[in-house]
Design a protein around this motif. Sequence first.
Motif: not given
Length: 124
Positions: A110-124
């Motif tokens: 359930e907690e897996l991210m889609d590509a857009a969310a992951y890209e935003a996560f690593i940009a932090q």
Amino acid sequence: MNFPAELKYSKSHEWVKLLDDTTALVGITDFAQGELGDLVFINLPIVGDAVTKEEAFCDVESVKAVSDVMSPVTGVVAEVNEALLDAPEQLNEAPYDAWIAKIDQITDQEELMDAAAYEAFIAQ
């Protein structure tokens, strides 16, 4: 960096390709392989082993260090990519083709991210 839209991603930088509702391929992301550097060895999980989300299920050795690979899902190892034993550099060269393990009976996705969310996560 490349983040295929059809994959799901974990905060510990693994990707998940769902094959059906209970089976998935798991590997490390382009971001992870870039951070690790040139990979020279992989210690694969064993078929039949239970894996638990957010716990180490194998490790990789790079020219920099040995790093655990965390399982992005809970399940059972159904298959491993034995080609990586002779050529771990495939994880650097084609991180989304070089899957590490096929996990069956998966839960806790359930907690897996889609590509857009992951890209935003690593940009932090």
